[in-house]
Design an enzyme around this catalytic site. Structure first.
Site, PDB file in Angstrom:
ATOM      1  N   ASP A  29       7.749   1.428  12.854  1.00  0.00           N
ATOM      2  CA  ASP A  29       8.131   0.437  11.807  1.00  0.00           C
ATOM      3  C   ASP A  29       9.680   0.193  12.102  1.00  0.00           C
ATOM      4  O   ASP A  29      10.232  -0.496  11.102  1.00  0.00           O
ATOM      5  CB  ASP A  29       7.928   0.979  10.370  1.00  0.00           C
ATOM      6  CG  ASP A  29       8.569   2.306  10.042  1.00  0.00           C
ATOM      7  OD1 ASP A  29       9.611   2.743  10.804  1.00  0.00           O
ATOM      8  OD2 ASP A  29       8.083   3.045   9.126  1.00  0.00           O
ATOM      9  N   CYS A  30      10.337   0.391  12.907  1.00  0.00           N
ATOM     10  CA  CYS A  30      11.756  -0.009  12.852  1.00  0.00           C
ATOM     11  C   CYS A  30      12.331  -0.020  14.471  1.00  0.00           C
ATOM     12  O   CYS A  30      11.532   0.582  15.433  1.00  0.00           O
ATOM     13  CB  CYS A  30      12.583   0.742  12.231  1.00  0.00           C
ATOM     14  SG  CYS A  30      12.933   2.417  12.825  1.00  0.00           S
ATOM     15  N   CYS A 391      24.742   3.815  13.843  1.00  0.00           N
ATOM     16  CA  CYS A 391      23.343   3.530  14.512  1.00  0.00           C
ATOM     17  C   CYS A 391      23.189   1.911  14.398  1.00  0.00           C
ATOM     18  O   CYS A 391      23.279   1.280  13.281  1.00  0.00           O
ATOM     19  CB  CYS A 391      22.314   4.136  13.630  1.00  0.00           C
ATOM     20  SG  CYS A 391      20.586   3.690  14.152  1.00  0.00           S
ATOM     21  N   CYS A 393      20.535   0.032  14.399  1.00  0.00           N
ATOM     22  CA  CYS A 393      18.925  -0.429  14.098  1.00  0.00           C
ATOM     23  C   CYS A 393      18.938  -1.742  13.436  1.00  0.00           C
ATOM     24  O   CYS A 393      18.020  -2.438  14.144  1.00  0.00           O
ATOM     25  CB  CYS A 393      18.415   0.559  12.903  1.00  0.00           C
ATOM     26  SG  CYS A 393      17.868   2.170  13.441  1.00  0.00           S
ATOM     27  N   ASP A 435       1.692 -36.742  28.690  1.00  0.00           N
ATOM     28  CA  ASP A 435       0.558 -37.508  29.294  1.00  0.00           C
ATOM     29  C   ASP A 435       0.182 -38.572  28.730  1.00  0.00           C
ATOM     30  O   ASP A 435       0.468 -38.689  27.302  1.00  0.00           O
ATOM     31  CB  ASP A 435      -0.590 -36.458  29.541  1.00  0.00           C
ATOM     32  CG  ASP A 435      -1.502 -36.862  30.345  1.00  0.00           C
ATOM     33  OD1 ASP A 435      -1.510 -37.996  31.209  1.00  0.00           O
ATOM     34  OD2 ASP A 435      -2.919 -36.513  30.197  1.00  0.00           O
ATOM     35  N   ASP A 715      23.630   1.016   6.884  1.00  0.00           N
ATOM     36  CA  ASP A 715      22.692   0.913   8.194  1.00  0.00           C
ATOM     37  C   ASP A 715      21.635   0.505   7.653  1.00  0.00           C
ATOM     38  O   ASP A 715      20.629  -0.468   7.759  1.00  0.00           O
ATOM     39  CB  ASP A 715      22.706   2.377   8.835  1.00  0.00           C
ATOM     40  CG  ASP A 715      21.625   2.484   9.896  1.00  0.00           C
ATOM     41  OD1 ASP A 715      21.494   1.862  10.737  1.00  0.00           O
ATOM     42  OD2 ASP A 715      20.418   3.162   9.384  1.00  0.00           O
TER      43      ASP A 715
END
Length: 733
Positions: A29-30, A391, A393, A435, A715
């Site tokens: 989930d991350c 971190c 994340c 086209d 974070d």
């Protein structure tokens, strides 16, 4: 021709890569999950490229041709050792098995718990929040009512809440990922306990659990963007037996050739063809088109669309795993696995940033006391707070979260985009090459003039031409066949009929070797004059020849599409140029281009269209997108920065080019570009949020203005913010 793409197994083979191993993985989930899995799998499959799709719940391992393919049990063991689960289909489902369940009870007791498919309050993450919150509340009460116990209630609260986080940290370390958010969190919390900041440690552990829960909820919201597509197909169908009886059966069991009854208000359970009845059908679930279309006997219908007014009987033409919805879902899932260049850059940056940030935290904790005689406990505390900021994340998830939402938003509107790289390129498009027939025009031309050469009558020209076109579905063929029907002509059989690229249709009719084509390679003066007259009027031309001798000419008129005029106007407002490329005569192309108000090039072979696309790029008018049918325009589609196919859910639209407009409308082109620009805007916002918050708390922490609990919010809070910002793309779809 299939256009190669980085997530296409067959294309991978052509480009030097073997078919990939693709597994469904539960509990991601991350971005931290993706990084840990990539590193762990990379250790057991060092020669392979690992792609993790957190939103889709899949892990793909691609190995170059000639290298040793990965050992599936070893890959699965590396993933389950981190605490994730293997088995079932990906979140959005794609109709085939990707793995199996070990049945060993491997659970998700770590911070990145099982995917949130039910109520969020029943998840492991919610239980962790409840336990950590309860223990913190108890510690606070005891601090007031039983002061002598301080700080042990906070120590116990911190350790209980930290236990599953630490367990996951050491699992990841064994898998090769040492500097994870769980490890940094563990070190910071234990360090806080060591310097006597037990209350701070318990608070940080609780806030970390809350942040992880919010991340899980946000990831589940993003995941539902694609899952909602798969849920459009009904679970049951009314199968019609040979004796006419009707029985309700699971839609997944329907076989090709079976018939189903679809009543008003029901969703069509499978791709098929109407064999009885007629009805208005809402196709917005497939192509985003809000106006219902009338479907008659012989018309195609798509799974997930809604019958509005009358019951119809449909003959199934595709199994459940291959219906339009399933293929769209599968392609979007695979597209999410293919990282955009900006995402790859962010990944590389994060891998450099993380050690630098940890090194800065260590220097903050050690250097001031060693060099300046500062208080050890104060600077160790600040160093521990910096660990929580280290971190990346939020930075790592900032791009894939936005791209996943952009791809899902497009699919829900009938704008199929095959990967983040394509989404990124679309934002930079400066010119679109179109086209003509069926794209800028109605694609339903009607015959306006028939001219026979020599003694051949007009009826005879139509009769022979229609014989060659019998069974063909091309717009020109339909116009000629309709004219033959209007003239009440009996058509002879044709044999050895084949299409000659750039020339036309050849075959033998009544012993005569005929060719029906543009006639532009003929040097007959009379024919040239007739073609010029028709071209000046803006008519399309079909010339019938026998062994090089012109027999007659058929002129057709095709009106501009209303949505083409709207789409071209929308592109002009966005500062994007438009060019028409067609095999029709230059005079015909010029006449139609004048009506549309754009630049036109006619008399083109397929290779000519590709050359013009390249010339536009070299002339500074690129990047160029090419819109066509995905077959005749294959060279031009390949030469363009982005190839876009038009088609209402057909195999051609789904399997060729880089993007497809399932609603078959030119207005989809500016919609694609708008979606791409919004997505890139969200990515820039997310990167700014992620880096900005880190920098702010980095400075304030070193200055002593903020402590550990604001650091953890920097974070997890930033991760939640960038994910929620990405979800705005889904709300606008």
């Amino acid at each position: 021709m299939r256009r190669a793409s980085p997530h296409d197994p067959e294309a991978a083979i052509e480009g030097g890569a073997a078919p990939g191993l693709r597994l469904a993985v539960g509990g991601m989930d991350c971005a931290s999950c993706a990084l840990k899995i990539e590193r762990a799998v990379g250790r057991v499959a060092p020669a392979s490229e690992v792609s993790v799709n957190v939103t889709g719940g899949t892990v793909r391992v691609d190995t170059p041709v000639g290298a040793t393919p990965p050992d599936r049990p070893a890959v699965e063991a590396a993933i389950t050792a981190l605490g994730y689960t293997i088995g079932g289909a990906p979140v959005a489902g794609c109709g085939h098995d990707h793995g199996h369940d070990h049945g060993d009870g491997t659970g998700h007791d770590h911070a990145h718990g099982a995917a949130i498919d039910g109520p969020w309050w029943q998840t492991p993450k919610a239980r962790l929040v409840g336990i950590a919150g309860l223990m913190l509340a108890v510690a606070m009460v005891l601090e007031v009512t039983w002061p002598v116990a301080d700080p042990w209630p906070f120590v116990i609260a911190a350790l209980i809440g930290l236990a599953p986080v630490a367990r996951q940290a050491f699992r990841a370390a064994r898998g090769g990922s040492v500097l994870t958010i769980e490890m940094l969190m563990t070190i910071a919390a234990l360090g806080a306990l060591a310097i006597g900041a037990a209350g701070e440690a318990a608070t940080v552990v609780f806030l970390f659990a809350v942040g992880e829960l919010l991340e899980g909820v946000a990831a589940a919201r993003a995941r539902k963007g694609i899952k909602a597509l798969a849920d459009l197909v009904p679970r049951t169908a009314r199968r019609v037996a040979a004796d006419g009886s009707v029985r309700e059966v699971p839609a997944a069991e329907l076989a090709v050739g079976e018939r189903v009854l679809v009543r008003p208000g029901d969703r069509v359970p499978a791709d098929g063809t109407v064999v009885e009845g007629a009805a208005l059908i809402d196709e917005s679930p497939v192509n985003g088109e809000s106006v219902p279309r009338e479907k008659l006997t012989g018309d195609d219908v798509f799974a997930g669309t809604v019958v509005q007014d009358r019951a119809i009987t449909v003959e199934v033409t595709a199994a459940a795993a291959d219906n339009t919805i399933a293929r769209v879902v599968r392609l979007v899932e695979e597209a999410q696995e293919a990282k955009a260049p900006v995402a790859r850059f962010i990944d590389r940056f994060a891998r450099i940033y993380m050690p630098i940030a940890v090194g800065l935290a260590l220097a903050t904790a050690v250097l001031p006391p060693l060099l300046g005689g500062a208080d050890w406990s104060v600077w160790i505390y600040r160093g521990l707070a910096l660990l929580l900021i280290a971190c990346p994340c939020a930075l790592v998830i900032s791009t894939p979260a936005a791209i996943a939402s952009g791809l899902a938003a497009g699919a829900r509107r009938g704008l199929l985009i095959k990967g983040g790289a394509v989404l990124e390129k679309l934002a930079a498009i400066r010119t679109v090459a179109f086209d003509k027939t069926g794209t800028l025009t109605e694609g339903r031309p009607r015959v306006v003039t028939v001219e026979g050469f020599g003694t051949l009558a007009a009826d005879e020209v139509v009769r022979l031409a229609a014989a060659l076109e019998t069974g063909a579905a091309h717009p020109i063929a339909r116009a000629i066949l309709d004219e033959a029907g209007t003239r009440d002509l009996t058509l002879p059989p044709a044999r050895d009929v084949r299409a000659i690229p750039g020339e036309g249709l050849s075959g033998v009719v009544e012993g005569r070797s005929l060719l029906l084509g543009s006639g532009r390679r003929q040097d007959d003066a009379g024919l040239a004059a007739a073609i010029a007259r028709a071209g000046e009027a803006g008519h399309s031309i079909a010339v019938l020849t026998e062994t090089g001798r012109p027999l007659g000419l058929i002129a057709m008129e095709d009106a501009p599409r209303g949505d083409a005029l709207d789409g071209l106007a929308a592109l002009k407002r966005r500062g994007i140029g438009a060019v028409m490329l067609t095999g029709d005569t230059p005079a015909t192309a010029s006449a139609m281009a004048r009506r549309l108000g754009i630049e036109g090039h006619g008399g083109l072979m397929p290779e000519d269209k590709a050359r013009i696309v390249q010339d536009l790029t070299r002339a500074g008018r690129g990047p160029v997108a090419k819109l066509g049918d995905g077959i005749n325009d294959a060279p031009a589609l390949a030469a363009a920065s982005v190839g876009i196919a038009m088609g209402g859910g057909t195999d051609v639209a789904l399997e060729t080019a880089d993007a497809a407009l399932l609603d078959d409308r030119v207005t989809g082109v500016p919609a694609l570009i708008d979606l791409s620009r919004r997505t890139m805007g969200v990515i820039r916002q997310n990167v700014a949020i992620a880096i900005g918050l880190k920098l702010v708390f980095l400075v304030t922490t070193i200055a002593g203005l903020t402590g550990m609990w604001p650091a953890i919010l920097a974070d997890t809070g930033a991760t939640v913010l960038v994910t929620a910002n990405a979800l705005r793309l889904l709300r606008r779809s």
